[in-house]
Scaffold this motif. Structure first.
Motif, PDB file in Angstrom:
ATOM      1  N   GLY A   6     -20.471  -5.630   3.882  1.00  0.00           N
ATOM      2  CA  GLY A   6     -19.978  -4.843   1.527  1.00  0.00           C
ATOM      3  C   GLY A   6     -19.932  -3.377   1.062  1.00  0.00           C
ATOM      4  O   GLY A   6     -19.587  -3.389   0.765  1.00  0.00           O
ATOM      5  N   SER A   7     -21.125  -3.252   1.873  1.00  0.00           N
ATOM      6  CA  SER A   7     -22.099  -1.466   1.756  1.00  0.00           C
ATOM      7  C   SER A   7     -20.585  -0.519   1.823  1.00  0.00           C
ATOM      8  O   SER A   7     -20.374   0.249   0.501  1.00  0.00           O
ATOM      9  N   LEU A   8     -19.645  -1.109   3.542  1.00  0.00           N
ATOM     10  CA  LEU A   8     -19.643  -0.262   3.419  1.00  0.00           C
ATOM     11  C   LEU A   8     -17.411   0.018   2.674  1.00  0.00           C
ATOM     12  O   LEU A   8     -16.681   0.936   1.706  1.00  0.00           O
ATOM     13  N   ALA A   9     -17.605  -1.362   2.195  1.00  0.00           N
ATOM     14  CA  ALA A   9     -15.818  -1.858   1.314  1.00  0.00           C
ATOM     15  C   ALA A   9     -16.366  -1.138  -0.614  1.00  0.00           C
ATOM     16  O   ALA A   9     -15.220  -0.666  -1.866  1.00  0.00           O
ATOM     17  N   ALA A  10     -17.475  -0.643  -0.678  1.00  0.00           N
ATOM     18  CA  ALA A  10     -17.601  -0.115  -2.072  1.00  0.00           C
ATOM     19  C   ALA A  10     -17.577   1.339  -1.997  1.00  0.00           C
ATOM     20  O   ALA A  10     -17.498   1.894  -3.530  1.00  0.00           O
ATOM     21  N   GLY A  11     -16.725   2.072  -0.549  1.00  0.00           N
ATOM     22  CA  GLY A  11     -16.544   2.984  -1.181  1.00  0.00           C
ATOM     23  C   GLY A  11     -15.848   3.289  -1.233  1.00  0.00           C
ATOM     24  O   GLY A  11     -14.885   2.354  -0.873  1.00  0.00           O
ATOM     25  N   PRO A  12     -15.178   4.670  -1.605  1.00  0.00           N
ATOM     26  CA  PRO A  12     -13.564   4.910  -2.678  1.00  0.00           C
ATOM     27  C   PRO A  12     -12.503   4.954  -1.076  1.00  0.00           C
ATOM     28  O   PRO A  12     -11.353   4.354  -1.296  1.00  0.00           O
ATOM     29  N   TRP A  13     -12.889   5.339  -0.411  1.00  0.00           N
ATOM     30  CA  TRP A  13     -12.018   5.220   1.135  1.00  0.00           C
ATOM     31  C   TRP A  13     -11.018   3.689   1.179  1.00  0.00           C
ATOM     32  O   TRP A  13     -10.287   3.480   1.695  1.00  0.00           O
ATOM     33  N   ILE A  14     -11.518   2.723   1.000  1.00  0.00           N
ATOM     34  CA  ILE A  14     -11.154   1.291   1.166  1.00  0.00           C
ATOM     35  C   ILE A  14     -10.279   1.098   0.021  1.00  0.00           C
ATOM     36  O   ILE A  14      -9.085   0.794   0.797  1.00  0.00           O
ATOM     37  N   TYR A  15      -9.728   1.546  -0.894  1.00  0.00           N
ATOM     38  CA  TYR A  15      -9.063   1.158  -1.962  1.00  0.00           C
ATOM     39  C   TYR A  15      -7.304   2.321  -1.022  1.00  0.00           C
ATOM     40  O   TYR A  15      -6.541   1.706  -1.005  1.00  0.00           O
ATOM     41  N   ALA A  16      -8.092   3.120  -0.521  1.00  0.00           N
ATOM     42  CA  ALA A  16      -7.285   4.065  -0.107  1.00  0.00           C
ATOM     43  C   ALA A  16      -6.428   3.817   0.812  1.00  0.00           C
ATOM     44  O   ALA A  16      -4.889   3.678   1.255  1.00  0.00           O
ATOM     45  N   VAL A  17      -6.795   3.104   2.203  1.00  0.00           N
ATOM     46  CA  VAL A  17      -6.985   1.977   3.668  1.00  0.00           C
ATOM     47  C   VAL A  17      -5.593   1.166   2.583  1.00  0.00           C
ATOM     48  O   VAL A  17      -4.701   0.847   2.998  1.00  0.00           O
ATOM     49  N   VAL A  18      -5.851   0.010   1.376  1.00  0.00           N
ATOM     50  CA  VAL A  18      -5.908  -0.766   1.538  1.00  0.00           C
ATOM     51  C   VAL A  18      -4.480  -0.663   0.905  1.00  0.00           C
ATOM     52  O   VAL A  18      -2.488  -1.089   1.106  1.00  0.00           O
ATOM     53  N   ALA A  19      -4.103   0.365  -0.091  1.00  0.00           N
ATOM     54  CA  ALA A  19      -3.254   1.063  -0.725  1.00  0.00           C
ATOM     55  C   ALA A  19      -1.951   2.026   0.414  1.00  0.00           C
ATOM     56  O   ALA A  19      -0.846   1.708  -0.104  1.00  0.00           O
ATOM     57  N   LEU A  20      -2.742   2.013   1.553  1.00  0.00           N
ATOM     58  CA  LEU A  20      -1.690   2.964   2.036  1.00  0.00           C
ATOM     59  C   LEU A  20      -0.865   1.812   2.925  1.00  0.00           C
ATOM     60  O   LEU A  20      -0.118   1.751   3.111  1.00  0.00           O
ATOM     61  N   SER A  21      -1.827   0.166   3.584  1.00  0.00           N
ATOM     62  CA  SER A  21      -1.486   0.230   3.877  1.00  0.00           C
ATOM     63  C   SER A  21       0.279  -0.938   3.626  1.00  0.00           C
ATOM     64  O   SER A  21       0.774  -1.783   3.579  1.00  0.00           O
ATOM     65  N   VAL A  22      -0.683  -1.567   1.975  1.00  0.00           N
ATOM     66  CA  VAL A  22       0.364  -2.069   1.003  1.00  0.00           C
ATOM     67  C   VAL A  22       1.785  -1.385   0.611  1.00  0.00           C
ATOM     68  O   VAL A  22       2.852  -2.096   0.812  1.00  0.00           O
ATOM     69  N   LEU A  23       1.551   0.236   0.739  1.00  0.00           N
ATOM     70  CA  LEU A  23       2.568   1.030   0.527  1.00  0.00           C
ATOM     71  C   LEU A  23       3.697   0.455   1.566  1.00  0.00           C
ATOM     72  O   LEU A  23       4.942   0.970   1.218  1.00  0.00           O
ATOM     73  N   LEU A  24       3.006   0.821   2.752  1.00  0.00           N
ATOM     74  CA  LEU A  24       3.774   0.256   4.132  1.00  0.00           C
ATOM     75  C   LEU A  24       4.486  -0.241   4.593  1.00  0.00           C
ATOM     76  O   LEU A  24       5.189   0.110   5.157  1.00  0.00           O
ATOM     77  N   ASP A  25       4.090  -1.889   3.880  1.00  0.00           N
ATOM     78  CA  ASP A  25       4.612  -3.191   4.542  1.00  0.00           C
ATOM     79  C   ASP A  25       5.965  -2.901   4.219  1.00  0.00           C
ATOM     80  O   ASP A  25       6.806  -4.058   4.732  1.00  0.00           O
ATOM     81  N   VAL A  26       6.703  -2.747   3.117  1.00  0.00           N
ATOM     82  CA  VAL A  26       7.454  -2.619   2.346  1.00  0.00           C
ATOM     83  C   VAL A  26       8.675  -2.229   3.504  1.00  0.00           C
ATOM     84  O   VAL A  26       9.676  -2.905   3.265  1.00  0.00           O
ATOM     85  N   PHE A  27       8.143  -1.022   4.185  1.00  0.00           N
ATOM     86  CA  PHE A  27       9.398  -0.907   5.896  1.00  0.00           C
ATOM     87  C   PHE A  27       9.062  -1.372   7.311  1.00  0.00           C
ATOM     88  O   PHE A  27       9.489  -1.312   8.034  1.00  0.00           O
ATOM     89  N   LEU A  28       7.521  -1.843   6.622  1.00  0.00           N
ATOM     90  CA  LEU A  28       7.208  -2.167   8.287  1.00  0.00           C
ATOM     91  C   LEU A  28       5.864  -3.508   7.979  1.00  0.00           C
ATOM     92  O   LEU A  28       4.889  -4.240   8.100  1.00  0.00           O
ATOM     93  N   PRO A  29       6.644  -4.786   7.302  1.00  0.00           N
ATOM     94  CA  PRO A  29       6.547  -6.107   7.210  1.00  0.00           C
ATOM     95  C   PRO A  29       5.516  -6.885   7.986  1.00  0.00           C
ATOM     96  O   PRO A  29       4.636  -7.478   7.506  1.00  0.00           O
ATOM     97  N   VAL A  30       5.338  -6.233   9.955  1.00  0.00           N
ATOM     98  CA  VAL A  30       4.158  -6.916  10.673  1.00  0.00           C
ATOM     99  C   VAL A  30       3.292  -6.295  10.343  1.00  0.00           C
ATOM    100  O   VAL A  30       2.242  -6.552  10.514  1.00  0.00           O
ATOM    101  N   LEU A  31       2.821  -5.174   9.203  1.00  0.00           N
ATOM    102  CA  LEU A  31       1.524  -4.800   9.004  1.00  0.00           C
ATOM    103  C   LEU A  31       0.564  -5.893   7.665  1.00  0.00           C
ATOM    104  O   LEU A  31       1.366  -6.443   6.779  1.00  0.00           O
ATOM    105  N   PRO A  32      -0.497  -6.065   8.450  1.00  0.00           N
ATOM    106  CA  PRO A  32      -1.435  -7.044   7.850  1.00  0.00           C
ATOM    107  C   PRO A  32      -1.791  -6.409   6.392  1.00  0.00           C
ATOM    108  O   PRO A  32      -3.360  -6.951   6.400  1.00  0.00           O
ATOM    109  N   SER A  33      -1.261  -6.292   5.906  1.00  0.00           N
ATOM    110  CA  SER A  33      -1.684  -5.270   4.572  1.00  0.00           C
ATOM    111  C   SER A  33      -2.390  -7.007   3.337  1.00  0.00           C
ATOM    112  O   SER A  33      -3.218  -6.386   2.749  1.00  0.00           O
ATOM    113  N   GLY A  34      -2.170  -8.297   3.933  1.00  0.00           N
ATOM    114  CA  GLY A  34      -2.749  -9.460   2.936  1.00  0.00           C
ATOM    115  C   GLY A  34      -3.809  -9.725   3.145  1.00  0.00           C
ATOM    116  O   GLY A  34      -5.123  -9.280   2.465  1.00  0.00           O
TER     117      GLY A  34
END
Length: 204
Positions: A6-34
């Motif tokens: 939880g303390s790690l998730a409070a860092g700003p990097w988690i939003y970038a990781v989530v955003a990148l995963s969600v952005l790319l899974d339109v091209f790679l639906p196998v990415l576990p963005s959800g």
């Protein structure tokens, strides 16, 4: 363990990781963005004390998670849409060779022509549905005003649902791997239901 996550998730990097995963899974639906969104929401709930039943004080973190996932979803849709728009005859031939893509393109076109975009929202939850809808909308040269608002609604609905699963799963079951597994199962169930409704939706 969840306190440290939880303390790690409070860092700003988690939003970038989530955003990148969600952005790319339109091209790679196998990415576990959800799965990633749910895990981040569960960790955020653990860090906020929500899992212990206390009123959280870092709700903006949850809102930021929803916003980053929804924004990335719409941006990914738009990239796929524009690429398909410029794809030309090669992409048209590829779609014509696939009965599934041809049917999806026809249903999407009819839904948008009627002024309804429920199919776009449903497809966002279905496996690979987002990819099919975005590429077919671009290949068919559907007007942006007919597609973008529904893409935004779909992205926001999916992001809010995924975050809510992780957050409230942590409240009800505790911030454990079991709650994450139950939340992920609920996300997959929604995807299966959406896929069924998309396939059953009449073409006329």
């Amino acid at each position: 363990m969840w306190e440290s996550v939880g303390s790690l998730a409070a860092g700003p990097w988690i939003y970038a990781v989530v955003a990148l995963s969600v952005l790319l899974d339109v091209f790679l639906p196998v990415l576990p963005s959800g799965v990633l969104v749910i895990t981040a929401a569960t960790a955020a709930a653990a860090g906020s004390g929500a899992a212990a039943g206390r009123v959280p004080h870092d709700v903006p973190d949850i809102l930021a998670l929803i916003l980053s996932a929804a924004t990335a979803s719409v941006l990914g849709d738009l990239v796929a849409y524009r690429l398909a728009w410029r794809g030309g005859e090669r992409l048209d031939r590829a779609i014509a060779r696939s009965r599934r893509l041809t049917t999806a393109q026809e249903r999407l076109g009819e839904a948008l022509a009627r002024g309804g975009g429920a199919l776009v929202v449903l497809a966002r939850f279905a496996p690979a549905g987002r990819s099919i809808v975005s590429f077919c909308a671009g290949a068919a040269h559907r007007r942006p005003r007919d597609f973008v608002p529904w893409s935004a609604l779909a992205g926001l609905s999916w992001a809010a649902y995924s975050v809510a699963l992780g957050y409230y799963g942590a409240q009800w079951l505790g911030a454990t791997w079991l709650s994450t597994a139950v939340s992920v199962a609920a996300l997959f169930a929604a995807g299966a239901a959406a896929g069924f409704l998309v396939r059953r939706r009449p073409a006329s």
